[in-house]
Design a protein around this motif. Structure first.
Motif, PDB file in Angstrom:
ATOM      1  N   HIS A  92      14.744  19.436 -48.896  1.00 24.56           N
ATOM      2  CA  HIS A  92      13.617  18.506 -49.072  1.00 24.56           C
ATOM      3  C   HIS A  92      13.446  18.099 -50.529  1.00 24.56           C
ATOM      4  O   HIS A  92      13.309  18.950 -51.412  1.00 24.56           O
ATOM      5  CB  HIS A  92      12.331  19.160 -48.563  1.00 24.56           C
ATOM      6  N   PHE A  93      13.412  16.775 -50.761  1.00 25.41           N
ATOM      7  CA  PHE A  93      13.237  16.236 -52.107  1.00 25.41           C
ATOM      8  C   PHE A  93      12.208  15.110 -52.075  1.00 25.41           C
ATOM      9  O   PHE A  93      12.041  14.435 -51.059  1.00 25.41           O
ATOM     10  CB  PHE A  93      14.564  15.678 -52.643  1.00 25.41           C
ATOM     11  N   SER A  94      11.549  14.912 -53.211  1.00 28.71           N
ATOM     12  CA  SER A  94      10.609  13.791 -53.324  1.00 28.71           C
ATOM     13  C   SER A  94      10.748  13.168 -54.704  1.00 28.71           C
ATOM     14  O   SER A  94      11.251  13.805 -55.643  1.00 28.71           O
ATOM     15  CB  SER A  94       9.175  14.255 -53.087  1.00 28.71           C
ATOM     16  N   LEU A  95      10.310  11.919 -54.809  1.00 25.55           N
ATOM     17  CA  LEU A  95      10.354  11.206 -56.081  1.00 25.55           C
ATOM     18  C   LEU A  95       8.922  11.013 -56.563  1.00 25.55           C
ATOM     19  O   LEU A  95       8.182  10.184 -56.013  1.00 25.55           O
ATOM     20  CB  LEU A  95      11.044   9.853 -55.919  1.00 25.55           C
ATOM     21  N   PRO A  96       8.483  11.772 -57.566  1.00 27.42           N
ATOM     22  CA  PRO A  96       7.100  11.670 -58.056  1.00 27.42           C
ATOM     23  C   PRO A  96       6.749  10.232 -58.465  1.00 27.42           C
ATOM     24  O   PRO A  96       7.546   9.547 -59.112  1.00 27.42           O
ATOM     25  CB  PRO A  96       7.098  12.603 -59.275  1.00 27.42           C
ATOM     26  N   GLY A  97       5.567   9.800 -58.047  1.00 30.24           N
ATOM     27  CA  GLY A  97       5.083   8.486 -58.420  1.00 30.24           C
ATOM     28  C   GLY A  97       5.546   7.349 -57.538  1.00 30.24           C
ATOM     29  O   GLY A  97       5.072   6.222 -57.664  1.00 30.24           O
ATOM     30  N   ALA A  98       6.468   7.626 -56.614  1.00 29.34           N
ATOM     31  CA  ALA A  98       7.005   6.547 -55.772  1.00 29.34           C
ATOM     32  C   ALA A  98       6.265   6.418 -54.453  1.00 29.34           C
ATOM     33  O   ALA A  98       6.521   5.492 -53.687  1.00 29.34           O
ATOM     34  CB  ALA A  98       8.492   6.787 -55.504  1.00 29.34           C
ATOM     35  N   GLY A  99       5.353   7.335 -54.184  1.00 32.44           N
ATOM     36  CA  GLY A  99       4.661   7.342 -52.889  1.00 32.44           C
ATOM     37  C   GLY A  99       3.478   6.404 -52.835  1.00 32.44           C
ATOM     38  O   GLY A  99       3.595   5.203 -53.037  1.00 32.44           O
ATOM     39  N   GLY A 100       2.321   6.976 -52.569  1.00 36.93           N
ATOM     40  CA  GLY A 100       1.113   6.168 -52.391  1.00 36.93           C
ATOM     41  C   GLY A 100       0.508   6.441 -51.039  1.00 36.93           C
ATOM     42  O   GLY A 100       0.474   7.585 -50.574  1.00 36.93           O
ATOM     43  N   ALA A 101       0.065   5.385 -50.374  1.00 35.18           N
ATOM     44  CA  ALA A 101      -0.570   5.534 -49.061  1.00 35.18           C
ATOM     45  C   ALA A 101       0.441   5.970 -48.002  1.00 35.18           C
ATOM     46  O   ALA A 101       1.634   5.655 -48.092  1.00 35.18           O
ATOM     47  CB  ALA A 101      -1.204   4.204 -48.655  1.00 35.18           C
ATOM     48  N   ALA A 102      -0.058   6.694 -46.997  1.00 38.07           N
ATOM     49  CA  ALA A 102       0.773   7.059 -45.851  1.00 38.07           C
ATOM     50  C   ALA A 102       0.803   5.892 -44.869  1.00 38.07           C
ATOM     51  O   ALA A 102      -0.171   5.164 -44.728  1.00 38.07           O
ATOM     52  CB  ALA A 102       0.217   8.301 -45.172  1.00 38.07           C
TER      53      ALA A 102
END
Length: 252
Positions: free
Chosen positions: A232-242
């Motif tokens: 599992h990996f994520s890119l900080p700051g690239a998300g936002g609303a679900a």
């Protein structure tokens, strides 16, 4: 002249209909295949080959959907890996919010089948949320989280999952557990066990080296690993609303 005009009007109408019916994605999402078709995809929640044992709600197609920035960074990772005869393999990308709710219902149904125990050999599924293995509100739904592994392109990756076969649980040696067509990371994908923790001391040096290689390649593009899941990996700051739009087949 009138006939040419009629043809032009008809062509414009067809173009209009095609554009209207084309798949559109909200919020800067893209199909990963449109960014890099060389990245291997095995989106497991669109199939019965997962811990729930059936396709999850919202997975109408086995397509990896991500935020554009995430896709571009994955492309950069893939370019680095290709030079080493390796490839990324995507297990999950954007996840509709309804799929996470589907997981919640599954965890509360009071049943534990043998197929489910392959993924949860020691932990009751009712405990998976409390222990942080599954989230009712997943970062996957923002388009910024990913589940993935590495494929050695020089190896024999022909082994396929056989739903009629009985496999050992996800912590067993790679020869005994369900095939995933990827390098041996020490456990299978979605294995809710301490051995699935990225820095687990119980795996062998080769498995540990593969995990470190994956984490390092992803980190060079800004991705952060979740310590309880090597995949599992994520890119900080690239998300936002679900989001909760369903994953539909990609139209070329």
């Amino acid at each position: 002249m009138r006939s040419i005009k009629s043809i032009l009007i008809a062509l414009l109408a067809i173009t209009s209909i095609s554009s209207a019916s084309a798949q559109s994605l909200p919020g800067g999402f893209v199909y990963l295949r449109d960014i890099d078709p060389t990245i291997i995809q095995d989106v497991r929640y669109a199939t019965p080959n997962n811990f729930v044992g059936r396709p999850l709600a919202g997975y109408g197609a086995g397509e990896c959907v991500v935020k554009r920035e995430v896709g571009l960074r994955l492309k950069a990772v893939q370019e680095e890996l290709t030079a080493q005869n390796l490839s990324l393999k995507m297990f999950d990308c954007y996840r509709p919010a309804r799929a996470s709710l589907d997981m919640v219902k599954w965890s509360q149904n009071g049943r534990e089948t043998a197929a489910e125990r392959r993924y949860n050999p020691k932990i009751p599924k009712s405990e998976l949320f409390r222990l942080g293995y599954i989230a009712s509100r997943s970062q996957h739904s923002t388009g910024a989280a990913l589940d993935l592994t590495l494929v050695d392109l020089k190896a024999d990756n022909s082994g396929k999952y056989d739903p009629t076969k009985t496999y050992a649980d996800c912590t067993a040696p790679v020869e005994a557990r369900a095939p995933e067509g990827s390098v041996d990371m020490g456990t299978g994908y979605d294995c809710t066990d301490a051995r699935g923790h990225t820095a687990a001391p119980s795996i062998n040096p080769e498995q540990r080296a593969w995990r470190r290689r994956l984490v390092a390649a992803m980190a060079r593009q800004g991705f952060v690993n979740y310590s309880k899941e090597w995949w599992h990996f994520s890119l900080p700051g690239a998300g936002g609303a679900a989001y909760d739009f369903p994953i539909q087949p990609r139209r070329s």
